[in-house]
Design an enzyme around this catalytic site. Structure first.
Site, PDB file in Angstrom:
ATOM      1  N   PHE A   1       0.816  -1.406   0.023  1.00 36.51           N
ATOM      2  CA  PHE A   1      -0.070  -0.038  -0.100  1.00 36.51           C
ATOM      3  C   PHE A   1       0.743   1.279   0.178  1.00 36.51           C
ATOM      4  O   PHE A   1       0.616   2.325  -0.655  1.00 36.51           O
ATOM      5  CB  PHE A   1      -0.854  -0.148   1.155  1.00 36.51           C
ATOM      6  CG  PHE A   1      -2.037   0.853   1.099  1.00 36.51           C
ATOM      7  CD1 PHE A   1      -2.942   0.945   0.186  1.00 36.51           C
ATOM      8  CD2 PHE A   1      -2.030   2.108   2.116  1.00 36.51           C
ATOM      9  CE1 PHE A   1      -3.950   2.227  -0.188  1.00 36.51           C
ATOM     10  CE2 PHE A   1      -3.177   2.701   1.908  1.00 36.51           C
ATOM     11  CZ  PHE A   1      -3.966   3.171   0.928  1.00 36.51           C
ATOM     12  N   TYR A   2       1.955   1.325   0.577  1.00 33.48           N
ATOM     13  CA  TYR A   2       3.077   2.309   0.481  1.00 33.48           C
ATOM     14  C   TYR A   2       3.345   2.667  -0.787  1.00 33.48           C
ATOM     15  O   TYR A   2       3.399   3.893  -1.384  1.00 33.48           O
ATOM     16  CB  TYR A   2       4.375   1.970   1.301  1.00 33.48           C
ATOM     17  CG  TYR A   2       5.318   2.884   1.141  1.00 33.48           C
ATOM     18  CD1 TYR A   2       5.559   4.140   1.541  1.00 33.48           C
ATOM     19  CD2 TYR A   2       6.638   2.506   0.288  1.00 33.48           C
ATOM     20  CE1 TYR A   2       6.435   5.067   1.227  1.00 33.48           C
ATOM     21  CE2 TYR A   2       7.693   3.386   0.151  1.00 33.48           C
ATOM     22  CZ  TYR A   2       7.602   4.671   0.816  1.00 33.48           C
ATOM     23  OH  TYR A   2       8.627   5.422   0.369  1.00 33.48           O
TER      24      TYR A   2
END
Length: 337
Positions: free
Chosen positions: A152-153
Site C-alpha cells: 500500500f505504501y
C-alpha cells in the site's frame, strides 16, 4: 537569497538535503510533524543541528493540517518546494495503512495546493523504487509501466505521481518526481536494514535476513542522493510544444511540465555482501535468522540512472563498503558503542 521549503526536514533525507542547501547559501524553511514512528529524539537532534545555521527555520506541523502548512508556505514564499515528508516504511504499511492515506495522499495534496497557489518555480516530490512493484525487467527505467504495486505504501506513492502529473498539466506547475533506491547513511532511520543490522551485530542479537539472503538492492548513499536532488532543482521540466520529442530515455510528459527521475547507484548488490561489509566494520560476525520472503517485498531493485546523468551530469557513485563504514562510524559515535 533563494528560499526552499522542505517538508520532512527532521527526517533522514530531509536533514541531509537541508544541510547541503544551507551550505550552498539557501534559506531553508523546514516543516516536520516529528511523529513517533521512530525515536523522536533523533529527529529533534537533526533539527537542532540545522538550527545552528542563521538561515534555517523549523516549523512543526502535520501534512494533513492544511491551515498550518499553508500558513508556513505563504509566509516563507519559497521559489522551490521539496516534498520529502511521508509515512515511510514498506512493512509498516501492512500494519497501519490508514496512516499512509493521511500522510501520503491527503498530505501530498495539501503540498500541491500550496505549490499551485504560490506558483513556485519547481515542485519536487519524493517517490520510491517500490512503485516498480512486480516489474522484473531491470534495470528499472522511468518510462516503464508501474501498475503492479505490491504494498500500500507503493500504491500511495504511485498515486502521488498521478496526482502531481494532473496538477502539472492543469496549472503549468513544473514538477519532478524522484524515485529513491534503498537510501542509507549516517543519521538514518532505525527501521532501515543497515541500522537494524548494525545494532544487532554490535549488541550480539540475531538479525533477520529475508528470502534466505537471495536479495539484491541498489544501495544509494544519502550524500549522493541529496547532491542529485540539489542539482535537479535547477532542471525544472518545461511543457513540451506540440510535436516536440523529449528525447530518447526522457520521461518528460508529452502534455505537462512533469518528469520522473530515478536516483540510484545504477548497480545491484547482493544483500549478504552488504551484511559482510557491516560485519567487517563492526569487527564481529552476525547471528542470522534466515527467513522466507516477507509479504510485499521484492527480490531485487536496480536503477537505470542514465536520465539523471543526462539532466545533471551527475550520478551516484559511492561504493557500498565506503558508505557502510561511514554509517557504522556515526552509529558508534552517536550511541557511544
Amino acid at each position: 537569497m533563494r528560499t526552499v521549503l522542505i517538508t520532512g526536514s527532521a527526517g533522514f533525507i530531509g536533514y541531509h538535503l537541508a544541510h547541503l542547501l544551507l551550505e550552498q547559501g539557501w534559506r531553508v524553511v523546514g516543516y516536520d510533524g516529528l511523529t513517533d514512528y521512530y525515536d523522536v529524539a533523533l529527529k529533534e537532534k537533526r533539527h537542532e543541528m540545522l538550527g545552528q545555521y542563521e538561515h534555517f527555520e523549523a516549523h512543526v506541523g502535520m501534512l494533513e493540517d492544511f491551515e498550518t502548512l499553508h500558513g508556513v508556505a505563504r509566509s516563507a514564499k519559497p521559489e522551490v518546494i521539496v516534498h520529502l515528508a511521508a509515512q515511510a516504511g514498506v512493512r509498516y504499511s501492512l500494519e497501519n495503512p490508514r496512516a499512509y492515506v493521511d500522510a501520503n495522499l491527503v498530505g501530498a495534496f495539501n503540498v500541491m495546493e500550496c505549490a499551485r497557489e504560490l506558483g513556485v518555480e519547481h515542485l519536487m516530490m519524493a517517490s520510491t523504487s517500490s512503485v516498480y512493484g512486480a516489474n522484473t525487467d531491470m534495470p528499472f527505467e522511468e518510462r516503464q509501466k508501474c501498475d503492479t504495486p505490491l504494498t500500500f505504501y507503493a500504491a500511495t506513492k504511485k498515486a502521488n505521481e498521478a496526482m502531481a502529473h494532473s496538477y502539472a498539466h492543469l496549472w503549468n506547475l513544473p514538477t519532478t518526481m524522484f524515485r529513491f533506491f534503498t537510501i542509507y547513511g549516517p543519521w538514518g532511520r532505525p527501521d532501515m536494514a543497515l541500522f537494524k543490522f548494525t545494532r544487532g551485530i554490535l549488541e550480539g542479537t540475531p538479525i533477520d535476513i529475508y528470502n534466505r539472503g537471495e536479495m539484491y538492492r541498489d544501495f544509494t548513499y544519502v550524500d549522493d542522493l541529496v547532491r542529485a536532488i540539489g542539482l535537479l532543482i535547477d532542471c525544472p521540466p518545461v511543457r513540451p510544444s506540440s510535436g516536440d520529442n523529449p528525447g530518447e530515455g526522457d520521461s518528460l510528459s508529452p502534455v505537462a511540465p512533469f518528469r520522473v527521475v530515478n536516483i540510484g547507484n545504477n548497480d545491484k548488490v547482493r544483500l549478504m555482501d552488504f551484511v559482510e561489509a557491516i560485519e567487517a566494520e563492526c569487527g564481529r560476525k552476525a547471528q542470522v535468522n534466515m527467513m522466507p520472503m516477507q509479504q510485499g517485498d521484492v527480490p531485487a531493485t536496480w536503477a537505470d540512472a542514465s536520465l539523471l546523468r543526462e539532466l545533471t551530469g551527475y550520478a551516484p557513485q559511492t561504493n557500498f563498503r565506503d558508505g557502510v563504514a561511514a554509517f557504522v562510524s556515526w552509529y558508534r559515535d552517536y550511541y557511544q558503542v
